[in-house]
Motif scaffolding. Structure first.
Motif, mmCIF file in Angstrom:
data_model
loop_
_atom_site.group_PDB
_atom_site.id
_atom_site.type_symbol
_atom_site.label_atom_id
_atom_site.label_comp_id
_atom_site.label_asym_id
_atom_site.label_seq_id
_atom_site.Cartn_x
_atom_site.Cartn_y
_atom_site.Cartn_z
ATOM 1 N N MET A 1 -3.854 7.036 5.297
ATOM 2 C CA MET A 1 -3.358 5.740 4.845
ATOM 3 C C MET A 1 -1.872 5.579 5.194
ATOM 4 S SD MET A 1 -5.737 3.910 3.451
ATOM 5 C CE MET A 1 -4.836 2.762 2.415
ATOM 6 N N LYS A 2 -1.117 6.700 5.089
ATOM 7 C CA LYS A 2 0.289 6.605 5.456
ATOM 8 C C LYS A 2 0.466 6.289 6.954
ATOM 9 C CE LYS A 2 2.396 9.537 1.888
ATOM 10 N NZ LYS A 2 3.155 10.783 1.637
ATOM 11 N N VAL B 1 -0.329 2.679 7.444
ATOM 12 C CA VAL B 1 0.767 1.837 6.943
ATOM 13 C C VAL B 1 1.955 1.914 7.892
ATOM 14 C CG1 VAL B 1 2.444 1.596 5.078
ATOM 15 C CG2 VAL B 1 0.033 1.930 4.547
ATOM 16 N N LEU C 1 0.880 5.343 -2.526
ATOM 17 C CA LEU C 1 0.288 6.497 -1.843
ATOM 18 C C LEU C 1 0.979 7.816 -2.239
ATOM 19 C CD1 LEU C 1 -0.377 5.114 1.755
ATOM 20 C CD2 LEU C 1 -2.012 5.527 -0.081
ATOM 21 N N GLN D 1 -6.780 11.773 3.091
ATOM 22 C CA GLN D 1 -6.939 10.319 3.137
ATOM 23 C C GLN D 1 -5.620 9.606 2.871
ATOM 24 O OE1 GLN D 1 -9.649 8.734 4.155
ATOM 25 N NE2 GLN D 1 -10.542 10.780 4.521
ATOM 26 N N ILE E 1 0.826 -1.210 0.000
ATOM 27 C CA ILE E 1 0.000 0.000 0.000
ATOM 28 C C ILE E 1 0.864 1.265 0.000
ATOM 29 C CG2 ILE E 1 -1.719 1.296 1.319
ATOM 30 C CD1 ILE E 1 -2.841 -1.336 2.285
ATOM 31 N N LYS E 2 2.014 1.244 0.663
ATOM 32 C CA LYS E 2 2.773 2.478 0.830
ATOM 33 C C LYS E 2 3.316 3.010 -0.506
ATOM 34 C CE LYS E 2 6.554 4.497 3.471
ATOM 35 N NZ LYS E 2 7.659 4.275 4.426
#
Length: 754
Positions: free
Chosen positions: A576-577, A580, A536, A572, A532-533
């Protein structure tokens, strides 16, 4: 205490027996001596008459003493019987039997002897015997009188022969007269009693016996007198040679002076010895007969008294011997019976032993040996039972301290026994449910049915495949339904016991499952952080570049929509960061560098960040123990633990909405006993639900509306790295939950160095 008392009783009983035996022997000896004296007295009437009162008195005293001894023994027997002492009835029965056996023959002999003595004494004194003795006595007297009269008449005739002879010529005439009369002695006396002439024994006597004046007077008046001499003593030992007949006659002279010429002729003739002896015998027999006839009542009383006293002594002696012999006979039986009763009551102490050489004494010794063998066997059994009890206690202690649960079931699934671990794992009062089926206990219905199904399958498979146990995992559900439902995972193992019993052993593996979940979450977090990272940052940069290109080129409505959309995308992406980064921190927590750390200084440094200007609406207060020594830890990771715990405590206290708002308390305490320092964080929230307490340190388990639930999971992971113990609990007072507290127990730096 019991042994000296028994020894004293034994010595006292032995002393009493010796005293009774010596007393009885003494009285029996006295009785025998008295019986001998009584027998001698019956043969000697004079001795009997002199000593009858003394003999009777002494015999009465002996009889009274015997009676007193018998009464004393009877009272003792009656007392034993009243107190219910063992063997009293047997002693009483033996005494009565021996006494009756001695009394009845004695009474029979006494009755026969009494009749015989009474009739014999009466038959001795008959009229014919008395008449014969009287006739014999008369005959003897008549014979003696005839001899005396004959000698008197012959002497008178001889006196006429010498009447005309002078005194000088009388000597020759007297010799002739003596021969004619057959006399032993013939004497001529003058009127004054002087000797004129004599023939026979008197010639050789210097002083012949002179006749008495009365004899001379009787001869003068009666002309002739005869008398028998020497029969005054008619005893059997009398000298019969002195018995004689003496006759004296008057010899008248021829002159005118009669007085001067009066002379007396005396002739003495001895009696025949046989006649004298017979006369004495008849006289003595007659005298004794008369005496005994007069004393026959006394004689009867003497013989009857002798018989009665003999019977009395015999009966009393028989009773006394009956009691003594009965006691000697019954004593071994009583010793055996008492020993049997003690053995039946469980008393196997050493028993009394009689030293006699007879069979009963040997029986007591054999019984004592048997009792000793039983005592040794019991000692061995007690030792074995003690070992079994010790092993059972050890096994019970092991079962009680096992973290695993152990339940013994019967063939129908009923609980026979269980250990505290089973109650702890299943959270049900199993000790109070013994006798119930496991499937009938509330909350354990599904578990009980599953266990029963596993046992049924195991029994069928065992016959086919020979398996000796089964193993299966179960999930126990408790509390409210939903994602936060309290689930306990147990792994159970079953086997069959002797007697168709069934053994069920199970353990709570929820922590193992939780650890597996934590490892799974770590893997998930690592992959999420990697997957995911990377996208982003381009997303955020593209949104910001788009805003820069279009800024000022759009109408106001479209420009506002663009700004809002870009801002939303950037916010967002930042969220998310952060997510993560949390996953990355959980998955890639660096290894702890353990060094001595002053925990009080570290916590105080962290609390500076939570002072009033930075703390928001919930204050934080610290309580530090100045005795706390340095702990072994990583200062950076310990700061992270304190931050996480304080933030969770503030969030819980703020969510409770209490008025006034209680502060969050963080304190340190040093325990010398355990050698550790405890860090405790206390909040004023609503506490944890029971379903959360058990899984609070698992990832994604939280009660907050925001957050990932990784805070306590990170704390648990850091605590494990430090070798610390962490626990969580609710604070309850008076049934009300006042908040929660999390405690961390850290080892000392000195213990690590050691």
């Amino acid at each position: 205490m019991t042994a000296p008392r028994d020894r004293y009783s034994l010595l006292r009983s032995r002393a009493v027996r010796w005293a009774v035996g010596i007393g009885a022997a003494t009285m029996v000896s006295i009785g025998l001596v008295l019986m001998f004296l009584l027998t001698q007295a019956t043969n000697n009437r004079a001795l009997y008459e002199r000593n009858y009162g003394r003999l009777f008195g002494v015999n009465v005293v002996v009889a009274v003493l015997l009676l007193a001894v018998i009464a004393w023994i009877a009272v003792r027997l009656y007392g034993r019987l009243r107190r219910g002492r063992f063997g009293s009835r047997l002693l009483m029965k033996l005494a009565i039997i021996f006494a009756v056996l001695g009394f009845l023959p004695g009474m029979l002999i006494y009755t026969v002897s009494y009749q015989f003595v009474s009739r014999s004494i009466e038959s001795w004194f008959d009229v014919k015997v008395e008449g014969a003795l009287d006739a014999g006595l008369s005959l003897g007297r008549t014979t003696l009188d005839a001899l005396a009269n004959d000698l008197a008449s012959k002497t008178r005739a001889a006196g006429a022969q010498i009447a005309s002879l002078p005194d000088a010529a009388a000597g020759l005439a007297l010799e002739r007269i003596r021969d004619q009369l057959g006399a032993s002695d013939v004497v001529l006396w003058n009127a004054q009693g002087h000797l004129i002439a004599s023939a026979g024994q008197s010639r050789f006597q210097l002083n012949p016996e002179r006749p008495s004046t009365q004899l001379l007077r009787n001869a003068r008046s009666q002309r002739a007198v005869a008398q028998i001499e020497g029969l005054d003593d008619l005893s059997p030992n009398a000298d019969v040679s002195r018995a004689r007949v003496r006759a004296m006659v008057l010899v008248s002279g021829s002159g005118m002076e009669l007085a001067t010429d009066t002379r007396y002729l005396q002739a003495t003739q001895p009696l025949p010895p046989a006649l004298v002896a017979n006369a004495i015998a008849v006289q003595e027999a007659y005298r004794e007969y008369q005496e005994r006839a007069l004393a026959r009542e006394g004689l009867r009383r003497m013989y009857i008294g002798t018989l009665t006293l003999s019977l009395f002594l015999a009966v009393f002696g028989a009773v006394l011997l009956a009691i003594l012999l009965g006691n000697q006979l019954a004593r071994p039986l009583l010793v055996l019976a008492e020993g049997v009763r003690e053995v039946a009551a469980g008393d196997l102490s050493p028993k009394a032993v009689l030293q006699g050489r007879d069979e009963l004494g040997g029986l007591t010794r054999a019984f004592a040996d048997m009792t000793q063998q039983l005592a040794d066997a019991r000692s061995a059994v007690d030792k074995s039972m003690l070992q079994v009890s010790t092993a059972r206690a050890n096994l019970q202690t092991i079962l009680d301290n096992l973290t695993a649960g152990v339940i013994v079931l019967d063939g129908n699934g009923r609980i026979m026994s269980s250990n505290p671990g089973a109650t702890r794992v299943l959270r049900a009062p199993l000790a109070a449910s013994e006798g119930q089926r496991l499937a009938d206990i509330a909350g354990l219905e599904e578990f009980g049915r599953g266990v029963q199904a596993q046992f049924d399958a195991f029994l069928s498979e065992r016959e086919q495949h020979g398996v000796d146990h089964w193993q299966h995992s179960f999930e126990l559900h408790a509390g409210a339904s939903g994602p936060q439902q309290d689930v306990t995972t147990v792994v159970a193992r079953g086997a069959e016991l002797p007697g168709a019993a069934r053994l069920l052993v199970f353990d709570d593996i929820s922590e193992i499952v939780s650890a597996q979940r934590a490892r799974a979450w770590g893997e998930v977090a690592r992959r999420l952080a990697h997957e995911i990272k990377n996208p982003l940052t381009p997303i955020q940069l593209s949104a910001e570049r788009l805003q820069m290109k279009l800024d000022g080129k759009l109408a106001a409505p479209e420009q506002a929509l663009l700004d809002k959309s870009v801002r939303t995308i950037v916010e967002q992406v930042d969220a998310m960061k952060r997510l993560v980064n949390e996953f990355r921190d959980y998955a890639r927590l660096p290894a702890a560098e353990l060094n001595p750390v002053d925990l009080n200084a570290l916590v105080a440094d962290v609390l500076h960040l939570y002072e009033h200007e930075h703390a928001g609406s919930v204050a934080v207060r610290g309580e530090f123990d100045p005795r706390c020594p340095p702990v072994r830890g990583d200062a950076q990771q310990l700061r992270q633990i304190v931050h996480n715990l304080v933030q969770n405590a503030q969030d819980a206290t703020e969510a409770a909405r209490r008025d006034p708002v209680p502060p969050v308390l963080i304190r340190t305490r040093y325990s010398e006993a355990s050698g550790r320092v405890r860090l405790t964080v206390i909040d004023g929230g609503t506490g944890f639900a029971e379903s959360i307490l058990k899984r609070a340190f698992e990832p994604y388990v939280t009660t907050k509306s925001k957050g990932t639930g990784l805070g306590l999971a990170v704390v648990r992971k850091i605590a494990d790295e430090h070798g610390a113990r962490i626990d969580i609990a609710n604070r309850v007072e008076n049934g009300e939950t006042l908040g929660a507290q999390v405690s961390l127990s850290l080892p000392l730096a000195s213990s690590a160095a050691g």
